[in-house]
Write a protein that holds these residues in place. Structure first.
Motif, short mmCIF file in Angstrom:
data_model
loop_
_atom_site.label_atom_id
_atom_site.label_comp_id
_atom_site.label_asym_id
_atom_site.label_seq_id
_atom_site.Cartn_x
_atom_site.Cartn_y
_atom_site.Cartn_z
N HIS A 143 0.46 -1.40 -0.09
CA HIS A 143 -0.04 0.00 -0.13
C HIS A 143 0.95 1.15 0.10
O HIS A 143 1.95 1.25 0.25
CB HIS A 143 -0.69 -0.15 1.32
N GLY A 144 0.10 2.01 -0.21
CA GLY A 144 0.63 3.54 -0.01
C GLY A 144 -0.04 4.27 0.15
O GLY A 144 -1.21 4.90 0.04
N LEU A 145 0.42 4.89 1.40
CA LEU A 145 -0.69 5.98 2.61
C LEU A 145 -2.62 5.39 2.24
O LEU A 145 -3.47 5.48 2.40
CB LEU A 145 -0.80 7.16 2.03
N GLY A 146 -2.38 3.68 2.09
CA GLY A 146 -3.83 3.25 2.26
C GLY A 146 -3.86 2.89 1.69
O GLY A 146 -5.41 2.29 1.03
N ASN A 147 -3.91 3.38 0.34
CA ASN A 147 -4.54 3.07 -1.13
C ASN A 147 -3.49 1.17 -1.28
O ASN A 147 -2.59 1.30 -1.73
CB ASN A 147 -3.84 4.02 -1.86
N ASP A 148 -4.75 0.22 -0.90
CA ASP A 148 -3.83 -0.93 -1.35
C ASP A 148 -3.87 -1.68 -2.55
O ASP A 148 -5.00 -1.40 -3.78
CB ASP A 148 -4.02 -1.66 -0.35
#
Ligand SMILES: N[C@@H](CCC[C@H](N)C(=O)O)C(=O)O
Length: 276
Positions: free
Chosen positions: A9-14
């Motif tokens: 994930h990137g800051l919760g964008n998975d």
């Protein structure tokens, strides 16, 4: 067949990230939708596929599929995870990586163990390039939404974004306006919808209703588009910290014909394999 994937994930964008350099598979839109399901599948906002390049000048090709199975042009948080993935899997030893996406070549740089800096390319503001239906380029456009008049900016970071200014992202009507704007006829390829709150000239907050997914915890291209929209309106400086529900991105844009630079984390969650 069994397919190895990495959940990231990137800051919760998975993401489910799949190496198709050393594995072979054909993944259909229907399979993406099934695997994206958070109850019956792996669960992710986007699937990222790493392939050998078609262009000898670059290191890899990177393809992006939204949870609804649609293939899209660009994904900022995905680009950072892609860079971390190809290094962790030893598919490259480079610190600077050039990768082709369906909207062009982007350049990624690993910064220490946690962060990745991405040259996201030059934003496109001409309506036809976004694509957005309007006679000429403007900083803001008026748009009718079932008798409600909205003011928004339209920006392409390779993928289309509408950016609305709000007083407070916590109370912004993201789930009400997001789906209606995503499908508005003036965005013929649909759009991602950003709700931007300016804190001061160097700090802003953002929520994004993503095309083909719904609201996500962070959207990298959405953050870049929001910086561009804020600067077109004269509200933001060149370097900005963008706070998203999942964390913070550092962004910089000098202005017209210049690329947007995005810096942020990329996190590996687990390794898995799934039968297709
Ligand atoms: N999460 C992304 C954007 C992914 C694609 C987007 N939903 C679209 O359809 O254009 C990001 O971090 O940029």
């Amino acid at each position: 067949m069994l397919l190895r994937f990495t959940k990231m994930h990137g800051l919760g964008n998975d993401f489910a990230v799949i190496d198709l350099v050393t594995q072979h598979a054909r993944i259909s839109a229907e399979q993406v939708r099934r695997l994206a399901d958070r109850h019956f599948g792996i669960g992710f906002d986007q699937m990222l596929i790493v392939e050998p390049p078609q262009n000898p000048e670059v290191d890899f090709r990177y393809r992006i599929f939204n949870a609804d199975g649609s293939e899209v042009e660009q994904c900022g948080n995905g680009a950072r995870c892609f860079a971390r993935f190809v290094r962790d899997k030893k598919l490259t030893h480079k610190d600077r990586i050039r990768v082709e996406t369906s909207s062009g070549v982007i350049e990624l740089q690993l910064v220490g163990n946690k962060e990745v800096r991405v040259n996201m390319g030059v934003p496109m503001l001409e309506p036809a390039a976004i694509p957005f239906q309007a006679d000429a380029r403007q900083a803001t456009y008026e748009l009718d939404l079932e008798r409600q008049a909205l003011t928004l900016s339209a920006v392409s970071m390779g993928n289309p974004h509408a950016v609305l200014l709000v007083e407070d992202v916590d109370s912004a009507p993201v789930l009400e306006l997001g789906p209606r704007l995503e499908h508005h006829p003036r965005f013929p390829q649909r759009c991602n919808v950003g709700f931007l709150q300016i804190i001061n000239r160097r700090e802003a907050r953002l929520r994004v209703f993503e095309r083909g997914v719904g609201e996500t915890l962070a959207c990298g291209t959405g953050a870049c588009a929001a910086l561009v929209a804020g600067r077109l309106r004269g509200l933001l400086d060149e370097e900005v910290t963008m706070q998203l529900p999942g964390g913070t991105l550092k962004l910089a844009w000098k202005g017209d014909n210049q690329p947007v630079i995005m810096t942020g984390p990329a996190t590996r969650v687990y390794e898995g394999q799934i039968r297709l």
